[in-house]
Design a protein around this motif. Structure first.
Motif, short mmCIF file in Angstrom:
data_model
loop_
_atom_site.label_atom_id
_atom_site.label_comp_id
_atom_site.label_asym_id
_atom_site.label_seq_id
_atom_site.Cartn_x
_atom_site.Cartn_y
_atom_site.Cartn_z
N THR A 171 -19.02 -9.47 23.42
CA THR A 171 -18.26 -8.52 22.59
C THR A 171 -16.78 -8.82 22.82
O THR A 171 -16.44 -9.75 23.55
CB THR A 171 -18.54 -7.05 23.00
OG1 THR A 171 -17.95 -6.81 24.28
CG2 THR A 171 -20.02 -6.73 23.03
N THR A 172 -15.93 -8.00 22.25
CA THR A 172 -14.50 -8.19 22.46
C THR A 172 -14.12 -8.07 23.93
O THR A 172 -13.24 -8.76 24.40
CB THR A 172 -13.72 -7.13 21.65
OG1 THR A 172 -14.07 -7.27 20.27
CG2 THR A 172 -12.22 -7.28 21.82
N TRP A 173 -14.82 -7.24 24.68
CA TRP A 173 -14.43 -6.94 26.05
C TRP A 173 -15.42 -7.43 27.11
O TRP A 173 -15.22 -7.18 28.29
CB TRP A 173 -14.23 -5.43 26.22
CG TRP A 173 -13.14 -4.93 25.33
CD1 TRP A 173 -13.28 -4.20 24.19
CD2 TRP A 173 -11.74 -5.17 25.48
NE1 TRP A 173 -12.06 -3.96 23.63
CE2 TRP A 173 -11.08 -4.54 24.41
CE3 TRP A 173 -10.97 -5.85 26.43
CZ2 TRP A 173 -9.71 -4.57 24.25
CZ3 TRP A 173 -9.59 -5.88 26.26
CH2 TRP A 173 -8.98 -5.23 25.19
N ARG A 174 -16.50 -8.10 26.72
CA ARG A 174 -17.50 -8.58 27.69
C ARG A 174 -17.79 -10.06 27.48
O ARG A 174 -17.93 -10.52 26.36
CB ARG A 174 -18.81 -7.81 27.55
CG ARG A 174 -18.74 -6.37 27.99
CD ARG A 174 -20.09 -5.66 27.96
NE ARG A 174 -20.64 -5.61 26.60
CZ ARG A 174 -21.77 -6.22 26.23
NH1 ARG A 174 -22.47 -6.92 27.08
NH2 ARG A 174 -22.19 -6.11 24.99
N ARG B 161 -20.49 -13.22 28.07
CA ARG B 161 -21.94 -13.33 27.93
C ARG B 161 -22.57 -13.63 29.30
O ARG B 161 -22.09 -14.48 30.03
CB ARG B 161 -22.27 -14.46 26.95
CG ARG B 161 -23.72 -14.55 26.58
CD ARG B 161 -23.93 -15.61 25.51
NE ARG B 161 -23.22 -15.31 24.27
CZ ARG B 161 -23.65 -14.46 23.34
NH1 ARG B 161 -24.78 -13.82 23.51
NH2 ARG B 161 -22.96 -14.25 22.25
N GLN C 272 -13.96 -0.33 27.54
CA GLN C 272 -14.47 -1.11 26.41
C GLN C 272 -14.31 -0.43 25.06
O GLN C 272 -14.52 -1.04 24.04
CB GLN C 272 -15.96 -1.41 26.63
CG GLN C 272 -16.22 -2.28 27.83
CD GLN C 272 -17.69 -2.59 27.94
OE1 GLN C 272 -18.25 -3.33 27.14
NE2 GLN C 272 -18.32 -2.01 28.94
N SER C 273 -13.94 0.85 25.05
CA SER C 273 -13.89 1.55 23.76
C SER C 273 -12.52 2.18 23.54
O SER C 273 -11.74 2.38 24.46
CB SER C 273 -14.96 2.65 23.73
OG SER C 273 -14.68 3.64 24.68
#
Length: 193
Positions: free
Chosen positions: A30-33, A35, A57-58
Motif C-alpha cells: 500500500t502507500t504506507w506498507r 510487501r 496509515q490513515s
C-alpha cells in the motif's frame, strides 16, 4: 529477514524466489506498507510521516496522535537533549500505531522564503540542522523505530518541486546541503529518502 543477515544469505534467499515474487518486492503493498515475503522471512514494514507527529496509515481525525511543535521551533531551542527525548516520544507513538519506520527528520534547509514545507525543516544553518536532526534520530531509534533522513538533497523549494533540476556547486553541496545528511549517517540513521 533478521538484522545482520549476510549479503550471501540475502542472495541465497532471493534466489529461492520466482522472478514474479522478486518483482513484487520492488513496490509497496500500500502507500504506507512494504510487501511481506514469508517464503524468505521478510515481514512487512509500516511507515508513517513523522515530522511533527505520527499520522499512521490513515488520514482519519479519529486516530489522534501527539503533535510536537514544528521542526523550526525545536531547532530554535538548540536543546539536543530535549529533542532526543521528543524523538523517544515519537517512537512511543509509532509503536502504539504499529509503525516501524518514521519518515523524519526533514534535513533540508530554509534557503528560500518560497519553501512551502519549511515548517518540517529545522533551520537555514547546516550545523544546527545536523545536530538537532541527529538528536531526533537518536531518540526515535533508541525507541525501536527506524528514522528516515529526508529529502536527499537540496530539496528546498516548492516551485516545480516535482520537476525542478537543482544545480549546486560542489563546495556549497558539501559544506551546506550534505552536512545535515552526513550528521544523520554519523548518528546511525537507518534510512535516507
Amino acid at each position: 529477514m533478521r538484522v545482520g543477515t549476510s549479503e550471501d544469505d540475502i542472495d541465497r534467499l532471493l534466489g529461492t524466489l520466482t522472478p514474479r515474487a522478486r518483482a513484487l518486492l520492488l513496490h509497496g503493498a500500500t502507500t504506507w506498507r512494504t510487501r511481506a515475503e514469508p517464503a524468505v522471512g521478510l515481514r512487512e514494514l509500516v511507515m508513517s510521516d513523522g515530522p511533527a507527529g505520527v499520522r499512521g496509515q490513515s488520514w482519519d481525525e479519529r486516530s489522534t496522535s501527539v503533535l510536537l511543535p514544528c521542526a523550526t521551533a525545536l531547532a530554535a531551542t538548540w536543546d539536543e537533549a530535549l529533542v532526543e527525548r521528543l524523538g523517544g516520544l515519537l517512537a512511543a507513538e509509532a509503536r502504539r500505531k504499529g509503525v516501524h519506520v518514521l519518515l523524519t527528520p526533514t534535513l533540508n534547509l530554509h534557503r528560500t522564503p518560497l519553501g512551502g514545507r519549511h515548517f518540517e525543516c529545522f533551520s537555514e544553518d547546516p550545523e544546527l540542522t545536523g545536530r538537532i536532526g541527529a538528536a531526533l534520530i537518536r531518540g526515535i531509534q533508541a525507541g525501536g523505530v527506524a528514522a528516515t533522513a529526508k529529502h536527499y538533497v537540496a530539496n528546498d523549494s516548492e516551485t516545480d518541486r516535482l520537476t525542478v533540476d537543482v544545480r549546486v556547486g560542489e563546495r556549497a553541496l558539501r559544506e551546506v546541503y550534505l552536512a545535515p545528511f552526513e550528521a544523520a549517517v554519523a548518528a546511525g540513521v537507518r534510512l535516507v529518502m
